[in-house]
Design a protein around this motif. Structure first.
Motif, PDB file in Angstrom:
ATOM      1  N   VAL A 125      46.411  45.040  33.453  1.00 13.98           N
ATOM      2  CA  VAL A 125      46.753  43.755  34.049  1.00 13.98           C
ATOM      3  C   VAL A 125      47.920  43.136  33.287  1.00 13.98           C
ATOM      4  O   VAL A 125      48.004  43.258  32.063  1.00 13.98           O
ATOM      5  CB  VAL A 125      45.538  42.800  34.051  1.00 13.98           C
ATOM      6  CG1 VAL A 125      45.009  42.554  32.648  1.00 13.98           C
ATOM      7  CG2 VAL A 125      45.885  41.466  34.715  1.00 13.98           C
ATOM      8  N   GLU A 183      47.011  40.523  42.957  1.00 11.50           N
ATOM      9  CA  GLU A 183      47.241  39.516  41.940  1.00 11.50           C
ATOM     10  C   GLU A 183      46.516  38.225  42.297  1.00 11.50           C
ATOM     11  O   GLU A 183      46.080  38.029  43.440  1.00 11.50           O
ATOM     12  CB  GLU A 183      48.738  39.248  41.779  1.00 11.50           C
ATOM     13  CG  GLU A 183      49.379  38.618  43.014  1.00 11.50           C
ATOM     14  CD  GLU A 183      50.878  38.426  42.842  1.00 11.50           C
ATOM     15  OE1 GLU A 183      51.368  37.331  43.192  1.00 11.50           O
ATOM     16  OE2 GLU A 183      51.551  39.362  42.359  1.00 11.50           O
ATOM     17  N   CYS A 229      44.850  48.573  48.661  1.00 14.65           N
ATOM     18  CA  CYS A 229      46.089  47.952  48.199  1.00 14.65           C
ATOM     19  C   CYS A 229      47.291  48.860  48.439  1.00 14.65           C
ATOM     20  O   CYS A 229      48.432  48.400  48.414  1.00 14.65           O
ATOM     21  CB  CYS A 229      45.984  47.602  46.715  1.00 14.65           C
ATOM     22  SG  CYS A 229      44.699  46.396  46.349  1.00 14.65           S
ATOM     23  N   PRO A 288      39.682  44.461  39.672  1.00 12.77           N
ATOM     24  CA  PRO A 288      40.477  44.755  40.862  1.00 12.77           C
ATOM     25  C   PRO A 288      39.696  45.606  41.862  1.00 12.77           C
ATOM     26  O   PRO A 288      38.976  46.523  41.487  1.00 12.77           O
ATOM     27  CB  PRO A 288      41.670  45.531  40.292  1.00 12.77           C
ATOM     28  CG  PRO A 288      41.141  46.166  39.049  1.00 12.77           C
ATOM     29  CD  PRO A 288      40.076  45.254  38.504  1.00 12.77           C
ATOM     30  N   GLU A 294      48.209  39.994  37.381  1.00  9.94           N
ATOM     31  CA  GLU A 294      48.756  40.981  38.310  1.00  9.94           C
ATOM     32  C   GLU A 294      48.215  42.374  37.995  1.00  9.94           C
ATOM     33  O   GLU A 294      48.398  42.879  36.893  1.00  9.94           O
ATOM     34  CB  GLU A 294      50.282  41.025  38.220  1.00  9.94           C
ATOM     35  CG  GLU A 294      50.970  39.738  38.636  1.00  9.94           C
ATOM     36  CD  GLU A 294      52.468  39.814  38.430  1.00  9.94           C
ATOM     37  OE1 GLU A 294      53.182  40.184  39.391  1.00  9.94           O
ATOM     38  OE2 GLU A 294      52.917  39.518  37.308  1.00  9.94           O
ATOM     39  N   VAL A 295      47.530  42.950  38.966  1.00 10.72           N
ATOM     40  CA  VAL A 295      47.105  44.346  38.883  1.00 10.72           C
ATOM     41  C   VAL A 295      47.668  45.110  40.082  1.00 10.72           C
ATOM     42  O   VAL A 295      47.783  46.321  40.049  1.00 10.72           O
ATOM     43  CB  VAL A 295      45.558  44.452  38.849  1.00 10.72           C
ATOM     44  CG1 VAL A 295      45.109  45.895  38.704  1.00 10.72           C
ATOM     45  CG2 VAL A 295      44.983  43.615  37.718  1.00 10.72           C
ATOM     46  N   THR A 318      42.342  49.323  44.321  1.00 11.06           N
ATOM     47  CA  THR A 318      43.489  49.865  43.612  1.00 11.06           C
ATOM     48  C   THR A 318      43.026  50.763  42.473  1.00 11.06           C
ATOM     49  O   THR A 318      41.975  50.505  41.875  1.00 11.06           O
ATOM     50  CB  THR A 318      44.373  48.730  43.048  1.00 11.06           C
ATOM     51  OG1 THR A 318      45.450  49.307  42.293  1.00 11.06           O
ATOM     52  CG2 THR A 318      43.576  47.825  42.141  1.00 11.06           C
ATOM     53  N   CYS A 370      41.444  44.665  49.377  1.00 12.17           N
ATOM     54  CA  CYS A 370      42.494  44.622  48.355  1.00 12.17           C
ATOM     55  C   CYS A 370      42.471  43.223  47.756  1.00 12.17           C
ATOM     56  O   CYS A 370      43.013  42.279  48.327  1.00 12.17           O
ATOM     57  CB  CYS A 370      43.854  44.931  48.962  1.00 12.17           C
ATOM     58  SG  CYS A 370      45.218  44.784  47.774  1.00 12.17           S
ATOM     59  N   GLN A 371      41.815  43.064  46.608  1.00  8.07           N
ATOM     60  CA  GLN A 371      41.697  41.751  45.997  1.00  8.07           C
ATOM     61  C   GLN A 371      41.447  41.865  44.497  1.00  8.07           C
ATOM     62  O   GLN A 371      41.094  42.938  44.002  1.00  8.07           O
ATOM     63  CB  GLN A 371      40.559  40.956  46.647  1.00  8.07           C
ATOM     64  CG  GLN A 371      39.196  41.614  46.519  1.00  8.07           C
ATOM     65  CD  GLN A 371      38.099  40.809  47.190  1.00  8.07           C
ATOM     66  OE1 GLN A 371      38.116  39.576  47.156  1.00  8.07           O
ATOM     67  NE2 GLN A 371      37.147  41.479  47.814  1.00  8.07           N
ATOM     68  N   LEU A 372      41.667  40.763  43.810  1.00 13.25           N
ATOM     69  CA  LEU A 372      41.439  40.709  42.363  1.00 13.25           C
ATOM     70  C   LEU A 372      40.397  39.637  42.080  1.00 13.25           C
ATOM     71  O   LEU A 372      40.618  38.456  42.381  1.00 13.25           O
ATOM     72  CB  LEU A 372      42.745  40.393  41.624  1.00 13.25           C
ATOM     73  CG  LEU A 372      42.670  40.388  40.095  1.00 13.25           C
ATOM     74  CD1 LEU A 372      42.298  41.769  39.578  1.00 13.25           C
ATOM     75  CD2 LEU A 372      43.995  39.945  39.489  1.00 13.25           C
TER      76      LEU A 372
END
Length: 242
Positions: free
Chosen positions: A90, A162, A45, A82, A158-159, A85, A58-60
């Protein structure tokens, strides 16, 4: 003479040993117990691609997303994971499509938040619910500033990264209410459905005290009519025949 030579040789050897011991260790033996420094963590991220141009993760991941009713209070239970990152907090945003949104910042990655518009009392039990307002006389009517959270609402997590999802308002159950705790409808109007705190008294006022005068008046009219018919019949019998 021989003894003198031997003494000189021994002294020379001792000097050589002392000199060798005083020499510095080689570069490879500076700190034989030290381990090589660890490789710095690289996050997708923050650095989206690696040295070859390939994208990093890079994902949530939303692992738990459950609307729940807790002690007559509507809540949202969640767990997010997450990837890519170092962030461990969050921010949860209930998105209002036509006004200010409701934001819960710096929440743990696993937890529970109140549904916007829900109000617990001092004992933790719900005393107000989104989409309803209480009138001064204690009755509840549909419609308040949180109408937008029902029947469903978009929620953004959102981290960095998001994710945005749509979540349904939690339903009531026999043991937990996510609406005002009464069900008698007094006004059959979609714009103003009114509930009261005492269903039994509401039923009485609608079917008892208001209709009782009509029943009495109807019974009196029937009695008067029957009496009039009886009097006419008696008069005809007493009329002399010609």
């Amino acid at each position: 003479m021989v003894r003198l030579v031997r003494s000189a040789v021994v002294a020379l050897v001792a000097v050589l040993v002392a000199l060798v011991g005083a020499l510095p260790a080689s570069a490879g033996d500076d700190n034989p117990s030290a381990s090589p420094s660890p490789t710095a963590q690289v996050y997708g991220c923050i650095n989206p691609v690696d040295g070859y141009g390939a994208p990093r993760a890079c994902q949530l991941l939303i692992q738990v997303l459950a609307p729940v009713c807790d002690n007559d209070v509507p809540k949202l239970k969640y767990t997010v994971n997450p990837v890519g990152t170092p962030n461990d907090k969050v921010t949860i945003t209930f998105i209002n499509p036509s006004g200010p949104s409701v934001v819960y910042a710096d929440q743990p990655l696993t937890g529970t938040v109140l549904w916007p518009g829900a109000v617990p009392g001092p004992d933790g039990r719900g005393i107000d619910w989104p989409g309803w307002r209480q009138l001064p006389n204690g009755t509840w009517v549909e419609g308040d500033e949180f109408d937008w959270v029902r029947p469903s609402v978009k929620v953004k997590f959102e981290v960095n990264p998001e994710e945005t999802v749509t979540v349904a308002y939690p339903p009531s159950s026999p043991s937990c209410n996510t609406n005002p705790p009464t069900t008698v409808v007094l006004v059959d109007d979609p714009k103003a459905v009114v509930l009261v705190d005492s269903p039994s008294s509401a039923t009485l006022s609608a079917t008892g005290s208001e209709t009782q005068p009509l029943i009495i008046a109807g019974g009196a009219l029937i009695l008067i009519g029957a009496l009039a018919v009886a009097l006419v019949s008696i008069a005809r019998r007493r009329r002399p025949t010609t």
